[in-house]
Enzyme design. Structure first.
Site, PDB file in Angstrom:
ATOM      1  N   ASP A 119       0.873  -1.169   0.000  1.00 28.44           N
ATOM      2  CA  ASP A 119       0.000   0.000   0.000  1.00 28.44           C
ATOM      3  C   ASP A 119       0.918   1.229   0.000  1.00 28.44           C
ATOM      4  OD1 ASP A 119      -2.310   1.652   0.770  1.00 28.44           O
ATOM      5  OD2 ASP A 119      -1.391   1.686   2.756  1.00 28.44           O
ATOM      6  N   ASP A 121       0.057   5.167   1.097  1.00 26.36           N
ATOM      7  CA  ASP A 121      -0.047   6.109   2.225  1.00 26.36           C
ATOM      8  C   ASP A 121      -0.076   5.373   3.560  1.00 26.36           C
ATOM      9  OD1 ASP A 121      -0.592   8.985   1.114  1.00 26.36           O
ATOM     10  OD2 ASP A 121      -1.698   7.607  -0.168  1.00 26.36           O
ATOM     11  N   ASP A 311      -1.949  -0.314   5.694  1.00 27.93           N
ATOM     12  CA  ASP A 311      -2.327   0.284   6.983  1.00 27.93           C
ATOM     13  C   ASP A 311      -3.801   0.645   7.076  1.00 27.93           C
ATOM     14  OD1 ASP A 311      -2.252   2.443   5.111  1.00 27.93           O
ATOM     15  OD2 ASP A 311      -2.262   3.815   6.822  1.00 27.93           O
TER      16      ASP A 311
END
Ligand SMILES: O=P(O)(O)OC[C@H]1O[C@H](O[C@H]2O[C@H](CO)[C@@H](O)[C@H](O)[C@H]2O)[C@H](O)[C@@H](O)[C@@H]1O
Length: 372
Positions: A119, A121, A311
């Site tokens: 991922d 960000d 996240d």
């Protein structure tokens, strides 16, 4: 380890299981250490938020918006009381550090092709107030480049593909932007696949005009809310509230809902201090992971080990796919206990980088090692 090679952490010392009572790697993992109060299982993470929600749901909205802010005063108070600490310790038993478990984890990958999914960000770049300034460090870029030299590697992001490429700047990777709705192979081609560079899949292309319209309406509607930011992610739209005063959150949520009520083919989900407007098609980061594995030639293989690091709530779709396949390593990046289908955790992007560098080093050494 199961037949399929799923790696699930069971840190012996922490769990204190009698030596012969359980295999080292179990799937599904034990959900609790003895004596530890454990919260409910994986939530339906990333589930749509009711667009037509009435007044009775407003409290739910605020709670949900607050929950996406780890620095919220309530959480700080709980931490002070020690409650959070205890909860974190219990959570770490269920989701141990991927760094602490590194040796067991790579041991289980022997004879398998590791494929890395990252991922962006909050995973490769730290979370910052301005989404346009979420830069990735040069050291992180070097780490990702090294990973891609050894393993097929994909970036899977909620952002528009071009934007995430501008941040990452590595042509040798796969990119799945717009929560997996815009997938492209490496521009340079990759030694891991025969597939030539180019767009591989855009399952929501018919939604482009609708998303444009909704983006413009949201910009117009929310411009009176200081700090609100609407981001066009091509096949989806983000409405950020990280910089919005908490007193205006409900107003903002209502504005987004009022725009969306004219678009029944769009749904609303929530990420980290952000609303995500997405087509209702059955496509998400989990589907993108499966699609990429298939494109790489690992559709129904048992000799592949996908490693997915993320996240956000939207990453849960990918963690769920790994659990369903009974194969792979899901790693949640979080400093706080969260309901997750990931098996392992890392605290922050700095730890993600350490993990990636260890993976590269381990691969280099294992190639150099004589095979008896
Ligand atoms: O799937 P991801 O790559 O994690 O993208 C999810 C969203 O990330 C970005 O927003 C988040 O990061 C921002 C910069 O640190 C932060 O300001 C924001 O509060 C976070 O939600 C991105 O701007 C969104 O468009 C993505 O959907």
């Amino acid at each position: 380890m199961t037949k399929q090679g799923m790696v699930v952490p069971v840190p012996e010392a922490a769990v204190a299981v009698p030596p012969n009572s359980a295999p080292l790697f179990q799937y599904p993992p034990p959900r609790a250490a003895p004596g530890v109060a454990v919260r409910k299982k994986c939530l339906q993470m990333g589930a749509g938020v009711g667009v037509g929600a009435g007044a009775g749901r407003i409290g739910g909205w605020v709670e949900s918006m607050r929950a996406s802010s780890p620095t919220h005063a309530k959480a700080a108070a709980a931490l002070a009381a020690g409650v959070e600490e205890e909860r974190y310790a219990a959570w770490m038993v269920k989701h141990p550090s991927a760094l602490a478990m590194f040796d067991q984890l790579v041991e289980a990958s022997k004879g398998k092709q590791i494929v890395v999914f990252l991922d962006y960000d909050g995973t490769l770049s730290p979370i910052v107030d301005d989404p346009d300034a979420a830069y990735m460090s040069d050291t992180m870029r070097r780490a990702v480049r090294s990973v891609a030299k050894h393993f097929p590697t994909a970036i899977v992001s909620g952002r528009c593909r071009d934007k995430v490429f501008e941040f990452v700047k590595l042509a040798e990777l796969y990119y799945a932007g717009s929560h997996g709705m815009d997938i492209k192979g490496p521009a340079k081609g990759s030694r891991h696949t025969k597939a030539k560079g180019g767009v591989l899949f855009q399952p929501a292309s018919q939604f482009l005009p609708m998303i444009e319209q909704v983006h413009d309406s949201l910009v117009e509607k929310t411009k009176c809310i200081p700090g609100a930011k609407v981001e066009n992610n091509k096949f989806c739209v983000s409405v950020h509230f990280r910089c919005v005063d908490e007193k205006s959150w409900i107003t903002l949520a209502d504005m987004v809902k009022s725009v969306l009520k004219d678009y029944p083919k769009l749904k609303l989900t929530q990420g980290r201090m952000v609303f995500e407007v997405r087509p209702t098609i059955k496509w998400d980061k989990g589907k993108a992971l499966e699609f990429l594995l298939e494109s790489l030639g690992y559709a129904d293989c048992t000799d592949v080990l996908p490693v997915y690091i993320g996240d956000d709530r939207t990453d849960e779709d990918a963690f769920k796919v790994l659990r369903k396949r009974g194969q792979g390593v899901g790693i949640l990046v979080s400093k706080h206990p969260k309901d997750t289908c990931a098996s392992y955790s890392l605290q922050e992007p700095a730890e993600v980088m350490e993990f990636l560098l260890r993976l590269v080093e381990w691969e280099r050494l294992s190639k150099a090692r004589p095979k008896w």
